[in-house]
Write a protein that holds these residues in place. Structure first.
Motif, mmCIF file in Angstrom:
data_model
loop_
_atom_site.group_PDB
_atom_site.id
_atom_site.type_symbol
_atom_site.label_atom_id
_atom_site.label_comp_id
_atom_site.label_asym_id
_atom_site.label_seq_id
_atom_site.Cartn_x
_atom_site.Cartn_y
_atom_site.Cartn_z
ATOM 1 N N GLY A 138 0.784 -1.225 0.000
ATOM 2 C CA GLY A 138 0.000 0.000 0.000
ATOM 3 C C GLY A 138 0.815 1.274 0.000
ATOM 4 N N VAL A 139 2.143 1.159 0.029
ATOM 5 C CA VAL A 139 2.997 2.340 0.128
ATOM 6 C C VAL A 139 4.054 2.299 -0.978
ATOM 7 C CG1 VAL A 139 4.536 3.654 1.628
ATOM 8 C CG2 VAL A 139 2.686 2.300 2.633
ATOM 9 N N PRO A 140 3.828 3.025 -2.078
ATOM 10 C CA PRO A 140 4.826 3.033 -3.154
ATOM 11 C C PRO A 140 6.130 3.656 -2.659
ATOM 12 C CG PRO A 140 2.758 4.037 -3.880
ATOM 13 C CD PRO A 140 2.666 3.837 -2.405
ATOM 14 N N HIS A 141 7.200 2.887 -2.721
ATOM 15 C CA HIS A 141 8.483 3.388 -2.238
ATOM 16 C C HIS A 141 9.638 2.653 -2.920
ATOM 17 C CE1 HIS A 141 8.018 -0.201 0.224
ATOM 18 N NE2 HIS A 141 9.327 -0.169 0.405
ATOM 19 N N VAL A 142 10.814 3.237 -2.766
ATOM 20 C CA VAL A 142 12.041 2.639 -3.278
ATOM 21 C C VAL A 142 13.085 2.726 -2.169
ATOM 22 C CG1 VAL A 142 13.887 2.823 -4.998
ATOM 23 C CG2 VAL A 142 11.535 3.403 -5.634
ATOM 24 N N ILE A 143 13.754 1.608 -1.917
ATOM 25 C CA ILE A 143 14.866 1.611 -0.969
ATOM 26 C C ILE A 143 16.134 1.798 -1.787
ATOM 27 C CG2 ILE A 143 16.148 0.301 0.751
ATOM 28 C CD1 ILE A 143 13.502 -1.170 1.373
ATOM 29 N N ILE A 144 16.892 2.814 -1.457
ATOM 30 C CA ILE A 144 18.088 3.174 -2.218
ATOM 31 C C ILE A 144 19.317 2.868 -1.372
ATOM 32 C CG2 ILE A 144 19.311 5.049 -3.371
ATOM 33 C CD1 ILE A 144 16.489 6.473 -3.459
ATOM 34 N N ASN A 145 20.147 1.939 -1.851
ATOM 35 C CA ASN A 145 21.395 1.593 -1.175
ATOM 36 C C ASN A 145 22.545 2.154 -1.995
ATOM 37 O OD1 ASN A 145 20.326 -0.178 0.969
ATOM 38 N ND2 ASN A 145 19.648 -1.395 -0.766
ATOM 39 N N LEU A 146 23.280 3.092 -1.413
ATOM 40 C CA LEU A 146 24.392 3.723 -2.115
ATOM 41 C C LEU A 146 25.685 2.943 -1.904
ATOM 42 C CD1 LEU A 146 23.595 7.447 -1.263
ATOM 43 C CD2 LEU A 146 22.898 6.121 -3.267
ATOM 44 N N LEU A 147 26.666 3.219 -2.745
ATOM 45 C CA LEU A 147 27.954 2.525 -2.650
ATOM 46 C C LEU A 147 28.639 2.745 -1.307
ATOM 47 C CD1 LEU A 147 29.365 3.103 -6.246
ATOM 48 C CD2 LEU A 147 28.389 1.005 -5.298
ATOM 49 N N ASP A 148 28.413 3.898 -0.699
ATOM 50 C CA ASP A 148 29.042 4.184 0.599
ATOM 51 C C ASP A 148 28.259 3.562 1.759
ATOM 52 O OD1 ASP A 148 26.818 5.780 0.834
ATOM 53 O OD2 ASP A 148 27.927 7.647 1.130
ATOM 54 N N ARG A 149 27.311 2.675 1.427
ATOM 55 C CA ARG A 149 26.471 1.929 2.375
ATOM 56 C C ARG A 149 25.381 2.774 3.033
ATOM 57 N NH1 ARG A 149 28.675 -3.334 4.302
ATOM 58 N NH2 ARG A 149 30.395 -3.757 2.913
ATOM 59 N N ALA A 150 25.229 4.000 2.595
ATOM 60 C CA ALA A 150 24.116 4.823 3.080
ATOM 61 C C ALA A 150 22.830 4.285 2.460
ATOM 62 C CB ALA A 150 24.325 6.281 2.705
ATOM 63 N N THR A 151 21.762 4.287 3.234
ATOM 64 C CA THR A 151 20.476 3.794 2.756
ATOM 65 C C THR A 151 19.417 4.858 2.960
ATOM 66 O OG1 THR A 151 21.083 1.520 3.284
ATOM 67 C CG2 THR A 151 18.751 1.968 2.978
ATOM 68 N N PHE A 152 18.636 5.080 1.913
ATOM 69 C CA PHE A 152 17.548 6.040 1.940
ATOM 70 C C PHE A 152 16.283 5.338 1.475
ATOM 71 C CE2 PHE A 152 21.427 8.332 1.109
ATOM 72 C CZ PHE A 152 21.342 9.429 1.949
ATOM 73 N N VAL A 153 15.146 5.928 1.804
ATOM 74 C CA VAL A 153 13.877 5.450 1.279
ATOM 75 C C VAL A 153 13.197 6.636 0.612
ATOM 76 C CG1 VAL A 153 11.594 4.541 1.837
ATOM 77 C CG2 VAL A 153 13.599 3.653 3.017
ATOM 78 N N TYR A 154 12.770 6.423 -0.615
ATOM 79 C CA TYR A 154 11.972 7.419 -1.320
ATOM 80 C C TYR A 154 10.538 6.932 -1.284
ATOM 81 C CZ TYR A 154 9.795 10.107 -5.013
ATOM 82 O OH TYR A 154 8.936 10.913 -5.714
ATOM 83 N N VAL A 155 9.648 7.738 -0.725
ATOM 84 C CA VAL A 155 8.235 7.394 -0.625
ATOM 85 C C VAL A 155 7.472 8.279 -1.591
ATOM 86 C CG1 VAL A 155 6.244 7.207 0.903
ATOM 87 C CG2 VAL A 155 8.540 6.804 1.804
#
Length: 103
Positions: free
Chosen positions: A49-66
């Motif tokens: 029910g929640v359109p999102h993308v989990i973004i894992n960067l090369l520097d191991r930082a993780t973000f979520v775009y909702v």
């Protein structure tokens, strides 16, 4: 992982649906992508029910775009990101494994 909703649902004739499936097969051949099929009997999962993308960067930082009705929202705090990662792992465990998804 793609849901029927993300694939556009059952809109169109069998030829259009075949084209969509061909696109998914082509995407599954990409070495950095994994295709898993979620059985249609699964419903009500929190991630669906929640359109999102989990973004894992090369520097191991993780973000979520909702994705929201009025735009997008980036989450970067661990307390905000962790529930999305956990929900995604649970959904992935519910889906068919790679071998059964690519038959």
């Amino acid at each position: 992982m793609w849901t029927n909703r993300l694939c556009g649902g059952r809109i169109g004739n069998s030829e259009i649906m075949a084209e969509r499936l061909d696109q998914l097969v082509a995407m599954a051949e990409h070495p950095k992508l994994t295709l898993q099929v979620l059985p249609t009997k699964i419903s009500g999962h929190v991630v669906l029910g929640v359109p999102h993308v989990i973004i894992n960067l090369l520097d191991r930082a993780t973000f979520v775009y909702v994705d929201t009705l009025t735009g997008g929202l980036y989450l970067e705090d661990d307390n905000d990101v962790r529930p999305y990662e956990l929900a995604w792992k649970r959904l992935s465990a519910t889906a068919l494994d790679f071998d059964h998804s690519t038959l």
